[in-house]
Design a protein around this motif. Structure first.
Motif, PDB file in Angstrom:
ATOM      1  N   VAL A 227       0.865  -1.180   0.000  1.00 26.52           N
ATOM      2  CA  VAL A 227       0.000   0.000   0.000  1.00 26.52           C
ATOM      3  C   VAL A 227       0.902   1.230   0.000  1.00 26.52           C
ATOM      4  O   VAL A 227       1.839   1.319   0.795  1.00 26.52           O
ATOM      5  CB  VAL A 227      -0.929   0.031   1.226  1.00 26.52           C
ATOM      6  N   ARG A 228       0.631   2.145  -0.902  1.00 25.71           N
ATOM      7  CA  ARG A 228       1.427   3.371  -1.048  1.00 25.71           C
ATOM      8  C   ARG A 228       2.917   3.063  -1.219  1.00 25.71           C
ATOM      9  O   ARG A 228       3.777   3.772  -0.719  1.00 25.71           O
ATOM     10  CB  ARG A 228       1.255   4.301   0.161  1.00 25.71           C
ATOM     11  N   GLY A 229       3.195   1.980  -1.918  1.00 27.11           N
ATOM     12  CA  GLY A 229       4.581   1.637  -2.186  1.00 27.11           C
ATOM     13  C   GLY A 229       5.301   0.950  -1.044  1.00 27.11           C
ATOM     14  O   GLY A 229       6.494   0.654  -1.166  1.00 27.11           O
ATOM     15  N   THR A 230       4.623   0.686   0.067  1.00 26.69           N
ATOM     16  CA  THR A 230       5.245   0.048   1.227  1.00 26.69           C
ATOM     17  C   THR A 230       4.709  -1.366   1.391  1.00 26.69           C
ATOM     18  O   THR A 230       3.498  -1.602   1.321  1.00 26.69           O
ATOM     19  CB  THR A 230       4.953   0.855   2.512  1.00 26.69           C
ATOM     20  N   LEU A 231       5.618  -2.312   1.626  1.00 28.36           N
ATOM     21  CA  LEU A 231       5.244  -3.706   1.820  1.00 28.36           C
ATOM     22  C   LEU A 231       4.921  -3.943   3.290  1.00 28.36           C
ATOM     23  O   LEU A 231       5.727  -3.638   4.173  1.00 28.36           O
ATOM     24  CB  LEU A 231       6.394  -4.623   1.375  1.00 28.36           C
ATOM     25  N   TRP A 232       3.739  -4.534   3.560  1.00 31.03           N
ATOM     26  CA  TRP A 232       3.269  -4.699   4.925  1.00 31.03           C
ATOM     27  C   TRP A 232       3.145  -6.164   5.346  1.00 31.03           C
ATOM     28  O   TRP A 232       2.826  -6.422   6.521  1.00 31.03           O
ATOM     29  CB  TRP A 232       1.909  -4.020   5.089  1.00 31.03           C
ATOM     30  N   GLY A 233       3.345  -7.107   4.463  1.00 28.90           N
ATOM     31  CA  GLY A 233       3.165  -8.502   4.838  1.00 28.90           C
ATOM     32  C   GLY A 233       4.046  -9.429   4.030  1.00 28.90           C
ATOM     33  O   GLY A 233       4.476  -9.098   2.922  1.00 28.90           O
ATOM     34  N   VAL A 234       4.314 -10.623   4.601  1.00 30.40           N
ATOM     35  CA  VAL A 234       5.123 -11.650   3.935  1.00 30.40           C
ATOM     36  C   VAL A 234       4.234 -12.877   3.733  1.00 30.40           C
ATOM     37  O   VAL A 234       3.661 -13.392   4.696  1.00 30.40           O
ATOM     38  CB  VAL A 234       6.356 -12.026   4.781  1.00 30.40           C
ATOM     39  N   PRO A 235       4.105 -13.368   2.489  1.00 33.04           N
ATOM     40  CA  PRO A 235       3.170 -14.471   2.211  1.00 33.04           C
ATOM     41  C   PRO A 235       3.780 -15.847   2.445  1.00 33.04           C
ATOM     42  O   PRO A 235       4.939 -16.090   2.141  1.00 33.04           O
ATOM     43  CB  PRO A 235       2.862 -14.271   0.724  1.00 33.04           C
ATOM     44  N   ASP A 236       2.952 -16.755   2.994  1.00 29.55           N
ATOM     45  CA  ASP A 236       3.421 -18.135   3.105  1.00 29.55           C
ATOM     46  C   ASP A 236       2.719 -19.059   2.116  1.00 29.55           C
ATOM     47  O   ASP A 236       3.123 -20.206   1.941  1.00 29.55           O
ATOM     48  CB  ASP A 236       3.294 -18.681   4.534  1.00 29.55           C
ATOM     49  N   ASN A 237       1.636 -18.609   1.483  1.00 32.18           N
ATOM     50  CA  ASN A 237       1.084 -19.317   0.326  1.00 32.18           C
ATOM     51  C   ASN A 237       0.381 -18.315  -0.566  1.00 32.18           C
ATOM     52  O   ASN A 237       0.251 -17.137  -0.214  1.00 32.18           O
ATOM     53  CB  ASN A 237       0.186 -20.490   0.719  1.00 32.18           C
ATOM     54  N   TYR A 238      -0.074 -18.746  -1.712  1.00 33.25           N
ATOM     55  CA  TYR A 238      -0.405 -17.806  -2.781  1.00 33.25           C
ATOM     56  C   TYR A 238      -1.436 -18.451  -3.686  1.00 33.25           C
ATOM     57  O   TYR A 238      -1.474 -19.672  -3.841  1.00 33.25           O
ATOM     58  CB  TYR A 238       0.886 -17.522  -3.544  1.00 33.25           C
ATOM     59  N   GLY A 239      -2.311 -17.654  -4.285  1.00 30.08           N
ATOM     60  CA  GLY A 239      -3.286 -18.210  -5.212  1.00 30.08           C
ATOM     61  C   GLY A 239      -4.559 -17.407  -5.290  1.00 30.08           C
ATOM     62  O   GLY A 239      -4.526 -16.189  -5.416  1.00 30.08           O
ATOM     63  N   ASN A 240      -5.719 -18.107  -5.203  1.00 29.69           N
ATOM     64  CA  ASN A 240      -7.040 -17.471  -5.312  1.00 29.69           C
ATOM     65  C   ASN A 240      -7.183 -16.716  -6.628  1.00 29.69           C
ATOM     66  O   ASN A 240      -7.739 -15.614  -6.662  1.00 29.69           O
ATOM     67  CB  ASN A 240      -7.297 -16.548  -4.122  1.00 29.69           C
ATOM     68  N   HIS A 241      -6.696 -17.296  -7.688  1.00 30.43           N
ATOM     69  CA  HIS A 241      -6.663 -16.618  -8.978  1.00 30.43           C
ATOM     70  C   HIS A 241      -7.549 -17.329  -9.995  1.00 30.43           C
ATOM     71  O   HIS A 241      -7.872 -18.519  -9.859  1.00 30.43           O
ATOM     72  CB  HIS A 241      -5.235 -16.588  -9.507  1.00 30.43           C
ATOM     73  N   LEU A 242      -7.924 -16.619 -11.031  1.00 27.11           N
ATOM     74  CA  LEU A 242      -8.662 -17.211 -12.141  1.00 27.11           C
ATOM     75  C   LEU A 242      -7.699 -17.932 -13.084  1.00 27.11           C
ATOM     76  O   LEU A 242      -6.526 -17.550 -13.209  1.00 27.11           O
ATOM     77  CB  LEU A 242      -9.414 -16.128 -12.910  1.00 27.11           C
ATOM     78  N   MET A 243      -8.212 -18.950 -13.769  1.00 27.69           N
ATOM     79  CA  MET A 243      -7.398 -19.699 -14.726  1.00 27.69           C
ATOM     80  C   MET A 243      -8.324 -20.314 -15.763  1.00 27.69           C
ATOM     81  O   MET A 243      -9.553 -20.318 -15.603  1.00 27.69           O
ATOM     82  CB  MET A 243      -6.598 -20.782 -13.998  1.00 27.69           C
ATOM     83  N   LEU A 244      -7.750 -20.832 -16.825  1.00 28.56           N
ATOM     84  CA  LEU A 244      -8.519 -21.392 -17.923  1.00 28.56           C
ATOM     85  C   LEU A 244      -8.612 -22.905 -17.750  1.00 28.56           C
ATOM     86  O   LEU A 244      -7.600 -23.599 -17.675  1.00 28.56           O
ATOM     87  CB  LEU A 244      -7.850 -21.053 -19.254  1.00 28.56           C
TER      88      LEU A 244
END
Length: 513
Positions: A227-244
């Motif tokens: 947010v506003r160019g500042t990183l506030w969190g570190v992810p341990d998993n990733y996804g929730n995205h659309l795909m074909l």
């Protein structure tokens, strides 16, 4: 994961407002707190969020709304009936640097008693840090396993986990974040980053985590916590995205670009049999985002300002409208469940759906494939669906030895071994680039396809302004698809709607500036 469930009004993977959260601002700023309350009460529903993705909240419903109103009234009555003395109020910081000086992280000196203690001081034991989480689907068991492994390697640090519901964590953290009861860490969806950073409740990641460690993550995974160019969190998993997703009984090969894909979609469409080349929820802005990225646009700029009145938006709208009106490769109407039913019954060759629903396609009785959306021919860019995940956030009150312990713990919980455990035991895709090459992914055609699309995704903006961008897009996208709003007019109309929404947002002096 699993079944697609009801649509809940709230930004997908983004912040859900409530009528209490902004009343936690300092008592010296009653006008600001009232401004935020009035703004929240006037806000229309944000873009859709879907249950079935890990960590998605439920809708408030009538009971939740009544509870929120009662809480608001209680807070206002307390504020009006008693004014705390200056020494009783913990001031919320109004600004925060992108990095924190070492002196600012030093522990507060202990107070020396004037009289001898009545009993000997207890023997020093392990340092205890606390984190709050809102994990579901059995992930709490894995969190404890990972914490136990960390404890064995770091016997001088004890980790306490406190589980809460999605909404409870939001409300309670805001209520205690400026007190000694605040946890050092919270682990949560990226939704929390926008409001918590805006209220000055978090410490920037750059103040605690070695910048070199961040190179191991996908850019989109980090982007969802900026947010506003500042990183506030570190992810341990990733996804929730659309795909074909495609039916292999109808599709042998997926074309590499959109021009060739449209040609193929036409051959797969037989309106008389109600068979279509493609189905998806085309009236939902979340499904517009991959194409906006593919035409080199995005809903917010680097300053988190809505940027909807752009050539990229016009091109993306023209593309999705042409699929329906010109090429006629999608149905006249297709909501989320309607699209799924058509695909499940074999009446659609392709569907655009989310990774959170991957398991239901494994059980649908079809031989399915998963892949990334074709490259946009006009730009040479791949569509970039929005992505999100689970993030470790540092509370602003963490200092000294506890902050260092929290940093070590987050390093361990987001490192490759931990992310491998999430992949192998929970099926969660990693934010770590190296773990994305794990054989469990590369040897599984469905996970490999999901990962191929994820690697091209962009983080869902966490800034509160994204709610206004959703509002602008939601109001006019359906008109474009129905032919009642001209494509050339829609971007300006969307921008005007978003700008009006932004104008109603109370001015903020936040820690992200």
């Amino acid at each position: 994961m699993g079944k697609r469930k009801c649509l809940v009004l709230g930004a997908f993977g983004h912040s859900q407002y409530n009528c209490v959260q902004y009343l936690t601002l300092p008592h010296e700023a009653p006008v600001k707190r009232l401004d935020w309350l009035m703004f929240v009460l006037k806000m229309p529903p944000p873009a859709p969020r879907f249950r079935g993705e890990p960590g998605s909240p439920q809708g408030w419903g009538v009971r939740g709304a009544l509870v929120s109103v009662l809480l608001v009234l209680a807070v206002l009555l307390v504020a009006c009936s008693s004014k705390p003395t200056p020494t009783a109020v913990r001031q919320a910081p109004t600004t925060a640097p992108a990095t924190v000086a070492k002196s600012a992280l030093a522990p507060t000196p202990a107070v020396v008693p004037t009289e001898p203690a009545a009993s000997p001081a207890p023997t020093a034991g392990p340092l205890t840090i606390t984190y709050w989480e809102e994990e579901g689907d059995g992930g709490d068991v894995l969190l404890d396993e990972l914490a136990a492994a960390f404890g064995k390697a770091n016997p001088d640090i004890r980790v306490k986990r406190v589980h809460m519901s999605y909404q409870e964590l939001r409300d309670r953290f805001q209520a205690v974040s400026q007190t000694p009861d605040a946890p050092e860490l919270i682990r949560c969806a990226s939704d929390f980053v926008g409001p918590f950073s805006a209220l000055g409740l978090l410490m920037p990641v750059t103040a605690t985590v070695d910048a070199g460690r961040l190179d191991a993550f996908f850019g989109g995974a980090l982007e969802a916590a900026i947010v506003r160019g500042t990183l506030w969190g570190v992810p341990d998993n990733y996804g929730n995205h659309l795909m074909l997703i495609y039916n292999k009984a109808l599709v042998n090969d997926v074309p590499a670009d959109t021009n060739a894909w449209i040609v193929q979609l036409k051959t797969l469409t037989v309106p008389a049999k109600k068979q279509y080349g493609l189905v998806y929820a085309f009236n939902e802005p979340f499904w517009l985002m991959p194409w906006l990225g593919g035409f080199d646009g995005w809903p917010l700029d680097a300053q988190d300002t809505p940027t909807l009145a752009t050539p990229a938006m016009a091109d993306a709208l023209q593309f999705v409208r042409d699929l329906k009106i010109i090429h006629k490769v999608v149905p006249d109407q297709a909501d989320y469940e309607g699209a799924y039913e058509l695909f499940k019954s074999g009446q659609a060759a392709y569907i655009i759906d989310g990774a959170w629903n991957l398991t239901r396609y494994q059980d649908v009785g079809l031989n399915v494939g998963v892949t990334a959306l074709p490259k946009v021919t006009q730009t040479g860019l791949f569509p970039s669906p929005m992505t999100s995940g689970k993030y470790w956030l540092f509370g602003r009150q963490a200092q000294g030895a506890k902050l260092e312990a929290a940093r070590k713990f987050v390093d361990a919980m987001t490192a490759a071994p931990a992310q491998t455990a999430w992949l192998e035991k929970m099926g969660r895709l990693p934010s770590n680039r190296a773990v994305a090459q794990n054989p469990k992914i590369t040897a599984d055609p469905l996970l490999a396809g999901a990962m191929a699309q994820l690697s091209k995704g962009r983080g869902l903006p966490a800034a509160e302004e994204m709610r206004c961008a959703w509002q602008g897009m939601s109001k006019y996208l359906e008109g474009v698809m129905a032919g009642t709003v001209a494509v050339q007019d829609a971007p300006e109309l969307m921008q005007a709607e978003a700008d009006a929404c932004i104008a109603e947002m109370p001015s903020q002096t936040t820690s992200s500036k």
